[in-house]
Every structure is written in structure tokens, then in C-alpha cells.
Design a protein around this motif. Structure first.
Motif, PDB file in Angstrom:
ATOM      1  N   UNK A   1       0.727  -1.091  -0.294  1.00 19.48           N
ATOM      2  CA  UNK A   1      -0.046  -0.299  -0.138  1.00 19.48           C
ATOM      3  C   UNK A   1       0.908   1.353  -0.044  1.00 19.48           C
ATOM      4  N   UNK A   2       2.117   1.299   0.528  1.00 14.72           N
ATOM      5  CA  UNK A   2       2.835   2.273   0.649  1.00 14.72           C
ATOM      6  C   UNK A   2       4.379   2.315   0.058  1.00 14.72           C
ATOM      7  N   UNK A   3       4.670   1.086  -0.351  1.00 16.59           N
ATOM      8  CA  UNK A   3       5.914   0.764  -0.882  1.00 16.59           C
ATOM      9  C   UNK A   3       6.259   1.086  -2.358  1.00 16.59           C
ATOM     10  N   UNK A   4       7.270   1.192  -2.956  1.00 13.28           N
ATOM     11  CA  UNK A   4       7.257   1.446  -4.381  1.00 13.28           C
ATOM     12  C   UNK A   4       7.870   0.259  -5.015  1.00 13.28           C
ATOM     13  N   UNK A   5       7.752   0.145  -6.349  1.00 16.76           N
ATOM     14  CA  UNK A   5       8.389  -0.829  -7.320  1.00 16.76           C
ATOM     15  C   UNK A   5       9.380   0.158  -8.012  1.00 16.76           C
ATOM     16  N   UNK A   6      10.744  -0.311  -8.207  1.00 19.01           N
ATOM     17  CA  UNK A   6      11.518   0.277  -9.272  1.00 19.01           C
ATOM     18  C   UNK A   6      11.638  -0.492 -10.514  1.00 19.01           C
ATOM     19  N   UNK A   7      11.216  -0.027 -11.401  1.00 16.70           N
ATOM     20  CA  UNK A   7      11.391  -0.685 -12.829  1.00 16.70           C
ATOM     21  C   UNK A   7      12.615  -0.325 -13.506  1.00 16.70           C
TER      22      UNK A   7
END
Length: 612
Positions: free
Chosen positions: A296-302
Motif C-alpha cells: 500500500x505504501x512501498x514502491x516498485x523500481x522498474x
């Protein structure tokens, strides 16, 4: 006394090997566009569609609330000087009207509101949107703001759409620095109230809105990289990828192990373990939290050709829920990631607040959440004097305890916690179970891996040891809510029989020992621990697995069918194995120097293939 860093787990120290910036690969051949090149590509697509319809091109740039729209607009104007820029929010309902609309959801409480069920249409005037759509058909126009895509149907396909997305953690950091909520004049407002407005209203509405765009949007732009301040000359422009790359990258991620981007935050009780072992900023006084699996709060780095682009991890949950969660888990929770892993670091710090979480019936009726925050403390590391406060002592008078808690709120009469609450010595690898309604707290000199259900803000503090927050304001205590949820029958005997040292060996041989370490039967999370020297075989059994390497320096996750590339994990890193993966193996690598390893794996109980 705390243990030296080098003694904090078996084998050799892994200082600095924890990866704070894990990435997920973009599909081969996909590029990250930046600056003028990115906006030129979006404009070119809008122009191509306009030629088909015989109208002027329109570019709809829809933003997540929290994106710096003025800074974004300045970049668009610089890249597309011949285009007219229009703010979609001129068609929004008056601010006072929106404030009245959402007031029942915000309540007067500093922390808690009621979950909203608004859609973005509720915040806009339909006639003004119609007029705006009619006005942009005569000249090349860029429509910017939260809700720009509301014009898409009104333009009958003669437009291209860019979603400017943003992670909630970045929004919170900006709010602490004075950023406001959507169309709110509240730069100096209490950060907890800003967060409450986002959590209960804005982010819920924004997520419903952007989910309608995922299947058709043309481009996605990294809103985290857009800021009003002058960027460093070496900083890249915000990255943009095509909608096709966005959809394929998330599909690929849902079929292989991955990590979200962890974030770390200080606190009044924070410790030194993460700072020392992970190698965080040594100038900070402490780090209290690490959210290393809270999509819900974390990111993904593509990552791909052109660097990286940061997007909310929640986009993966929304777009590929069955592949990620599994059919049964999705049927039970919807497109919501139900399991949370995070760190609570009190090593050389202080006690957590004495607290209790709401019962399911209470959280549903009071806050509109459909499940509650059951949790557990897995002791990743401890000092010699570490304890966990858990349950009430036998024979106490509940009314007397509540009165002493109320008296303690004046700051002059400390609450005698040891009189009312059990205190259990904590050892490394102990697992304490905490079903909702149980009074609890982690003591100082502990490094806790918290394994819990996701609704993570619903903590009713009962006593905070007389402290104020880092902002100098007393931390909120919710004794009224807490009193309605404390389960007084969870006394010393009950806790010892149900919540402490509940380890059951399921299988052991020369290679692997598998144990069930919880959680309690009232909780929906199943936790298994595997000890091994060489490797251990696993299967998702049709539901998402969340895993942390709690012992040993380095392992890799491999597919027996080579369905994904080997995925390397270091000590204390949390990773996600999507349900779609099926069979996988966790094994030592050529670089591993530890004599043995252990993982803890959480899944949703009752959703595995073959469960009744």
C-alpha cells in the motif's frame, strides 16, 4: 546490553549487503523516456488520433493527488510550447462543497476517520466537465490534474492519456515538509491529520480512479521525480514508459519473486540495529521502522534502458491480483495485499507504546475496514534484557487498570505497566503471537520482524511511557477505543498456552526442518519456518508467499523449470513470491558462508490448493 553487530546472526556479518533499492526488470526492448523526448512521444500519439477524428489533439495528463501539478505543468509547457495548457480542476466542485462532503469521513479525531466510498466523479461538476471537453476541441491542448481522464469519454477517443503516479510514502515525506492535501489550504496542519485525509479519503478515491485507466492508458510518468525545487544538474528528468511496457512489466513481476523498495523512518523509541547492519545514514539519531513489505505504501523500481522509474507497488496488486495473490486469496480480500512484514527496531532504543488493536467487528462498524490488524512479533535479534509485554496479568481489576491508564495521561503519574501487563523474556527467533484485542508492546533492545495483517494504522495506544513525538507534540492515545477492545480473558495462563512458544515441528530430516510457528487460530496468517544447510523446496500452493531470510548471509530463489531467473536474497531482506510462481527452491549460493539458514514464510491460511 545489546550484542555486537558482528554477533547478530550465525556466520559472518552482512553489514551493508541489504539492498535498499531492489529493482524489477522492464520487458526487453522497452525504454524509459525522459524530458522533451517523453512529452514529444505522448503528443505524437495524441496528434495521430486527432488526425483520425479530424479534431485538434488533446493530451490528458491525469495526476495522483500529491503530485506537484504546478511543477509538472511547467515541464509540459517547456516541452510543448505550442500547446494550450488547461487545469481540469477548474471543473471540480467548490472547495467548501467538497469539504462538507468528506467531513463525516474525516471526523474530529486526530488519527482515525471512516473509509470513504466516493468516486472521483463525486468531486467534479458534470456540466463543467462537459464544457471543458467542448472548449478543448479547437486547439492542441494538454489537460492536467487529478481527474483529467474524466474527459476521455467526452472526447470520444480523440486523445492520449498519461497517468502521473506517485507512491504514498513520497506523499507523506512532502506533507511533512509543508505539502498540502488535494485543494486544501493546510500546509502547516498536523501531519497525522494530513495523512488521515489521504488514507481515508483521497487515496481511496484516487485508487478507484486509476484502476479504471490501467487497461487503456498510453503512458505512465514517475510523479515521485517531479519536484518544485531546481533539480541537480545531474538528476535525470522524470521517467515515462508506455502503457504497454507498464502492463507487461507488472504481468512479468507477478510471475517471479521480487522485492518492493523498503523505507526507513525514525521514531521516539527507535534503535540502532538497522542503521548499523543495513548501513543507513549514520547522522540520523535512530531508525524505528522499516516497511519492507507494505505494498500500500512501498514502491516498485522498474529498471531498463534509460535507468529506473518508480511506481507504487499497489499498482501490481490492482492490475494482477489473481496472479499475485492467488484465486482464493483474491476471492477473500479482493485486490488488497493482506500480509505485512516490517521491522521495529528498539535496539539501544525504548519501549514501543503499550497498545491494542481493534477486533474485527469493531473495526468494521467504527472505521469501515473489512478486516483487522492481527499481528505477531518474530524476534530477529535481541539484547540480553529484551522482553515482550503481552496480555494482562491474572487477577487484576480491569476497571482499576483503565483508571490508572486514564490518570497517567496527565503526564505526572506514570502507568505501572508491570503491575498489570505480563512481561516475557525474548530470545532470538522467538515468535510471539498477538491476535487483535491483546494488550502488547515490544520492549527495548529488540529487533522485531513484525508479521501482521495489513491495516496498519489501527493501533490504539494505551500508554506511551510519558513521551512526546519527534515533532514535540504528545503522541495520540486512544484509551476510549482501547477499552472497548481489550480482551481481559487473555491473562497470563491463556497467553502462555496460546501465544508464547507455539512451535510445532511438521517435518525434519537430514536436509530440512519445517516448523509451524503460528499464528494463533483466531488469525488468518499461517507462518512456517524452514531450517536448512543447502536448500529447501517450496510451493506457493496457489497463494502469495511473503518470506524473510532470518538466519544466514545469502540465498537464491530458483525455479525448478527455469521459469524465472535466479533471485538473490540477503540476510533480513523480505521478498514476495507470487501465487502464480508455484514450485520454487531457496538454496545457498556460491558466496554463502553461513553454516545454516532459516526463512520465515507467511501465507493466508485456508487458501492453499487442496485446503477445504
Amino acid at each position: 546490553m545489546t550484542a555486537p553487530i558482528s554477533d547478530m546472526h550465525e556466520g559472518h556479518t552482512t553489514r551493508g549487503r541489504y539492498d535498499t533499492q531492489p529493482t524489477v526488470a522492464l520487458p526487453p526492448g522497452e525504454r524509459i523516456l525522459r524530458g522533451a523526448e517523453a512529452w514529444a512521444a505522448a503528443a505524437e500519439l495524441a496528434e495521430a488520433r486527432a488526425r483520425v477524428t479530424g479534431t485538434a489533439p488533446v493530451l490528458l495528463v491525469d495526476t495522483y493527488p500529491g503530485v506537484d501539478v504546478p511543477a509538472l505543468a511547467a515541464q509540459v509547457e517547456a516541452a510543448l510550447p505550442a500547446w494550450t495548457l488547461t487545469d481540469v480542476e477548474t471543473a471540480a466542485r467548490p472547495v467548501a462543497e467538497v469539504e462538507r462532503l468528506i467531513a463525516p469521513n474525516l471526523t474530529d479525531d486526530r488519527v482515525f476517520g471512516v473509509m470513504s466510498h466516493f468516486t472521483l466523479d463525486d468531486f467534479y461538476d458534470a456540466e463543467r466537465l462537459d464544457a471543458l471537453a467542448a472548449a478543448v476541441t479547437g486547439t492542441p491542448t494538454v489537460v492536467v490534474g487529478w481527474g483529467a481522464a474524466l474527459l476521455e469519454d467526452r472526447l470520444a477517443g480523440a486523445s492520449a492519456t498519461v497517468l502521473v503516479d506517485m507512491a504514498r510514502w513520497e506523499i507523506q515525506l512532502r506533507q511533512r515538509q509543508g505539502a498540502t492535501n488535494w485543494r486544501a489550504d493546510n500546509p502547516g496542519e498536523d501531519n497525522l491529520r494530513k495523512y488521515k485525509r489521504g488514507f481515508f479519503v483521497e487515496w481511496r478515491v484516487a485508487d478507484r480512479h486509476k484502476r479504471t485507466l490501467f487497461d487503456t492508458l498510453d503512458f505512465v510518468l514517475d510523479g515521485n521525480a517531479i519536484a518544485p525545487a531546481e533539480p541537480h544538474p545531474d538528476s535525470p528528468d522524470a521517467g515515462m514508459i508506455t502503457g504497454t511496457a507498464f502492463r507487461q512489466a507488472l504481468k512479468d513481476a507477478a510471475h517471479r519473486p521480487f522485492r518492493v523498495v523498503p523505507f526507513f523512518d525514525p521514531g521516539v523509541w527507535g534503535g540502532q540495529w538497522m542503521k548499523n547492519l543495513i548501513g543507513l545514514d549514520p547522522s540520523k539519531d535512530n531508525y524505528a521502522w522499516c516497511f519492507d513489505c507494505v505494498p500500500e505504501e512501498n514502491s516498485l523500481l522498474l529498471e531498463g534502458d534509460g535507468g529506473v522509474i518508480e511506481l507504487p507497488a499497489l499498482d501490481l496488486v490492482f492490475s494482477r491480483p489473481v496472479d499475485l495473490l492467488g484465486a482464493k486469496t483474491f476471492a477473500r480480500f479482493g485486490a488488497e495485499f493482506p500480509i505485512r512484514f516490517d521491522f521495529l527496531d528498539t535496539m539501544d532504543g525504548g519501549n514501543l507504546s503499550l497498545q491494542v488493536h481493534p477486533l474485527t467487528d469493531y473495526i468494521q462498524n467504527t472505521f469501515g475496514m473489512h478486516y483487522t490488524q492481527d499481528e505477531s512479533y518474530y524476534m530477529l535479534d535481541v539484547g540480553d534484557d529484551a522482553v515482550v509485554y503481552l496480555g494482562t496479568k491474572e487477577g487484576i481489576d480491569p476497571a482499576e487498570m483503565l483508571q490508572d491508564l486514564a490518570t497517567a495521561q496527565d503526564g505526572e503519574h506514570p502507568f505501572p505497566a508491570e503491575k498489570y501487563v505480563n512481561s516475557f523474556p525474548a530470545r532470538k527467533h522467538d515468535h510471539f503471537l498477538i491476535p487483535a484485542g491483546t494488550v502488547h508492546a515490544s520492549g527495548s533492545n529488540s529487533m522485531v520482524l513484525e508479521i501482521s495483517a495489513t491495516p496498519f494504522i489501527f493501533t490504539f495506544k494505551l500508554w506511551d511511557w510519558g513521551r512526546v513525538g519527534l515533532d514535540g507534540i504528545p503522541r495520540p492515545v486512544h484509551l476510549d477505543h482501547g477499552a472497548r477492545n481489550i480482551q481481559w480473558g487473555r491473562d497470563t495462563t491463556w497467553v502462555m498456552e496460546n501465544l508464547v512458544d507455539r512451535v510445532e515441528t511438521l517435518h525434519t530430516d537430514d536436509e530440512v526442518t519445517e516448523e509451524r510457528t503460528g499464528l494463533h487460530e483466531l488469525e488468518f496468517i499461517e507462518v512456517r519456518r524452514h531450517w536448512f544447510a543447502q536448500g529447501a523446496d517450496h510451493d506457493t500452493d496457489g497463494t502469495v508467499n511473503v518470506i524473510n531470510l532470518v538466519e544466514g548471509d545469502e540465498v537464491r530463489v530458483v525455479s525448478p523449470t527455469a521459469a524465472f531467473e535466479p533471485f538473490v536474497i540477503h540476510y533480513a531482506e523480505t521478498f514476495i513470491v507470487p501465487a502464480a510462481v508455484g514450485a520454487y527452491r531457496i538454496e545457498r549460493t556460491e558466496n554463502s558462508r553461513s553454516p545454516r539458514f532459516a526463512t520465515v514464510k507467511a501465507s493466508v491460511r485456508g487458501t492453499r490448493t487442496g485446503d477445504n
